[in-house]
Scaffold this motif. Sequence first.
Motif, PDB file in Angstrom:
ATOM      1  N   ALA A  11       0.805  -1.227   0.000  1.00  9.28           N
ATOM      2  CA  ALA A  11       0.000   0.000   0.000  1.00  9.28           C
ATOM      3  C   ALA A  11       0.834   1.271   0.000  1.00  9.28           C
ATOM      4  O   ALA A  11       0.462   2.254   0.615  1.00  9.28           O
ATOM      5  CB  ALA A  11      -0.937  -0.022   1.207  1.00  9.28           C
ATOM      6  N   ALA A  12       1.951   1.299  -0.720  1.00 12.52           N
ATOM      7  CA  ALA A  12       2.843   2.464  -0.696  1.00 12.52           C
ATOM      8  C   ALA A  12       2.124   3.751  -1.091  1.00 12.52           C
ATOM      9  O   ALA A  12       2.315   4.791  -0.474  1.00 12.52           O
ATOM     10  CB  ALA A  12       4.042   2.231  -1.606  1.00 12.52           C
ATOM     11  N   GLY A  13       1.258   3.708  -2.081  1.00 10.01           N
ATOM     12  CA  GLY A  13       0.550   4.908  -2.530  1.00 10.01           C
ATOM     13  C   GLY A  13      -0.576   5.318  -1.603  1.00 10.01           C
ATOM     14  O   GLY A  13      -1.189   6.357  -1.809  1.00 10.01           O
ATOM     15  N   TRP A  14      -0.874   4.500  -0.612  1.00 13.67           N
ATOM     16  CA  TRP A  14      -1.974   4.798   0.310  1.00 13.67           C
ATOM     17  C   TRP A  14      -1.463   5.374   1.622  1.00 13.67           C
ATOM     18  O   TRP A  14      -2.234   5.719   2.495  1.00 13.67           O
ATOM     19  CB  TRP A  14      -2.772   3.542   0.590  1.00 13.67           C
ATOM     20  N   ARG A  15      -0.184   5.455   1.770  1.00 10.43           N
ATOM     21  CA  ARG A  15       0.398   5.980   3.004  1.00 10.43           C
ATOM     22  C   ARG A  15       0.199   7.481   3.096  1.00 10.43           C
ATOM     23  O   ARG A  15       0.003   8.168   2.105  1.00 10.43           O
ATOM     24  CB  ARG A  15       1.900   5.692   3.040  1.00 10.43           C
ATOM     25  N   ASN A  24       3.294   4.390  10.896  1.00 11.99           N
ATOM     26  CA  ASN A  24       2.140   3.901  10.160  1.00 11.99           C
ATOM     27  C   ASN A  24       2.477   2.836   9.133  1.00 11.99           C
ATOM     28  O   ASN A  24       1.617   2.089   8.713  1.00 11.99           O
ATOM     29  CB  ASN A  24       1.404   5.066   9.504  1.00 11.99           C
ATOM     30  N   GLY A  25       3.725   2.760   8.702  1.00 14.40           N
ATOM     31  CA  GLY A  25       4.159   1.711   7.787  1.00 14.40           C
ATOM     32  C   GLY A  25       3.235   1.526   6.601  1.00 14.40           C
ATOM     33  O   GLY A  25       2.749   2.479   6.027  1.00 14.40           O
ATOM     34  N   ALA A  26       3.015   0.285   6.231  1.00 16.24           N
ATOM     35  CA  ALA A  26       2.154  -0.037   5.087  1.00 16.24           C
ATOM     36  C   ALA A  26       0.705  -0.001   5.536  1.00 16.24           C
ATOM     37  O   ALA A  26       0.109  -1.011   5.865  1.00 16.24           O
ATOM     38  CB  ALA A  26       2.523  -1.403   4.523  1.00 16.24           C
ATOM     39  N   SER A  27       0.132   1.191   5.578  1.00 14.79           N
ATOM     40  CA  SER A  27      -1.232   1.368   6.053  1.00 14.79           C
ATOM     41  C   SER A  27      -1.992   2.246   5.068  1.00 14.79           C
ATOM     42  O   SER A  27      -1.447   2.654   4.051  1.00 14.79           O
ATOM     43  CB  SER A  27      -1.235   2.031   7.433  1.00 14.79           C
ATOM     44  N   ILE A  28      -3.229   2.538   5.389  1.00  8.99           N
ATOM     45  CA  ILE A  28      -3.990   3.489   4.568  1.00  8.99           C
ATOM     46  C   ILE A  28      -4.108   4.826   5.288  1.00  8.99           C
ATOM     47  O   ILE A  28      -5.107   5.518   5.205  1.00  8.99           O
ATOM     48  CB  ILE A  28      -5.366   2.930   4.154  1.00  8.99           C
ATOM     49  N   ALA A  29      -3.029   5.224   5.966  1.00  7.27           N
ATOM     50  CA  ALA A  29      -3.011   6.470   6.722  1.00  7.27           C
ATOM     51  C   ALA A  29      -3.245   7.693   5.851  1.00  7.27           C
ATOM     52  O   ALA A  29      -3.607   8.747   6.338  1.00  7.27           O
ATOM     53  CB  ALA A  29      -1.692   6.610   7.474  1.00  7.27           C
ATOM     54  N   GLY A  30      -3.036   7.580   4.542  1.00  5.71           N
ATOM     55  CA  GLY A  30      -3.229   8.708   3.639  1.00  5.71           C
ATOM     56  C   GLY A  30      -4.658   8.883   3.153  1.00  5.71           C
ATOM     57  O   GLY A  30      -4.938   9.780   2.381  1.00  5.71           O
ATOM     58  N   CYS A  52      -2.035   5.604  12.903  1.00  2.00           N
ATOM     59  CA  CYS A  52      -3.382   5.788  12.378  1.00  2.00           C
ATOM     60  C   CYS A  52      -4.316   4.719  12.924  1.00  2.00           C
ATOM     61  O   CYS A  52      -3.893   3.596  13.216  1.00  2.00           O
ATOM     62  CB  CYS A  52      -3.381   5.761  10.851  1.00  2.00           C
ATOM     63  N   LEU A  53      -5.579   5.065  13.071  1.00  2.00           N
ATOM     64  CA  LEU A  53      -6.614   4.104  13.442  1.00  2.00           C
ATOM     65  C   LEU A  53      -7.142   3.535  12.134  1.00  2.00           C
ATOM     66  O   LEU A  53      -8.207   3.902  11.641  1.00  2.00           O
ATOM     67  CB  LEU A  53      -7.708   4.782  14.268  1.00  2.00           C
ATOM     68  N   ASP A  84     -16.927  12.239   0.039  1.00  2.00           N
ATOM     69  CA  ASP A  84     -16.141  11.450  -0.902  1.00  2.00           C
ATOM     70  C   ASP A  84     -14.983  10.822  -0.142  1.00  2.00           C
ATOM     71  O   ASP A  84     -14.292  11.500   0.631  1.00  2.00           O
ATOM     72  CB  ASP A  84     -15.589  12.316  -2.028  1.00  2.00           C
ATOM     73  N   PHE A  85     -14.771   9.524  -0.358  1.00  7.29           N
ATOM     74  CA  PHE A  85     -13.645   8.801   0.221  1.00  7.29           C
ATOM     75  C   PHE A  85     -12.528   8.792  -0.812  1.00  7.29           C
ATOM     76  O   PHE A  85     -12.755   8.448  -1.974  1.00  7.29           O
ATOM     77  CB  PHE A  85     -14.055   7.365   0.569  1.00  7.29           C
ATOM     78  N   GLN A  86     -11.322   9.188  -0.383  1.00  7.13           N
ATOM     79  CA  GLN A  86     -10.181   9.218  -1.284  1.00  7.13           C
ATOM     80  C   GLN A  86      -9.003   8.495  -0.649  1.00  7.13           C
ATOM     81  O   GLN A  86      -8.731   8.671   0.541  1.00  7.13           O
ATOM     82  CB  GLN A  86      -9.770  10.656  -1.589  1.00  7.13           C
ATOM     83  N   VAL A  87      -8.313   7.695  -1.463  1.00 11.35           N
ATOM     84  CA  VAL A  87      -7.086   7.039  -1.008  1.00 11.35           C
ATOM     85  C   VAL A  87      -6.206   6.752  -2.218  1.00 11.35           C
ATOM     86  O   VAL A  87      -6.689   6.274  -3.253  1.00 11.35           O
ATOM     87  CB  VAL A  87      -7.369   5.747  -0.194  1.00 11.35           C
ATOM     88  N   GLY A  88      -4.934   7.090  -2.092  1.00 14.54           N
ATOM     89  CA  GLY A  88      -3.973   6.813  -3.147  1.00 14.54           C
ATOM     90  C   GLY A  88      -4.423   7.316  -4.501  1.00 14.54           C
ATOM     91  O   GLY A  88      -5.029   8.371  -4.634  1.00 14.54           O
TER      92      GLY A  88
END
Length: 101
Positions: A11-15, A24-30, A52-53, A84-88
């Motif tokens: 999930a590099a683009g989702w950080r 947060n490492g490989a998370s969807i913190a972004g 991140c939670l 709107d939900f946005q990620v990566g």
Amino acid sequence: MTNGTGKSWVAAGWRSDENELVKNGASIAGANLVDKREGKKYLVLRDTEGRCLCTRFTGGVQSGDTAEWFAQFPAPPEGTTKVDFQVGSMPPASIEISEGE
């Protein structure tokens, strides 16, 4: 989320691009929610140590595997019915909000 790429996915683009990437490492913190009507952006909540939670993808998601994920956000103001939900690099996804019973 189902990995249909034919290779392991991380999930590099989702950080998040914040300073606490190490925590947060490989998370969807972004990930974020956008309330276009109010012009506000809501970021994923953090614990007292800055983590991140949200879901972490430890080891990535293997090709063909499906992974469930979550992220906890602050509640938008009462009366907000759509965000709107946005990620990566994914296109935004509209989410309808309603009162629970």
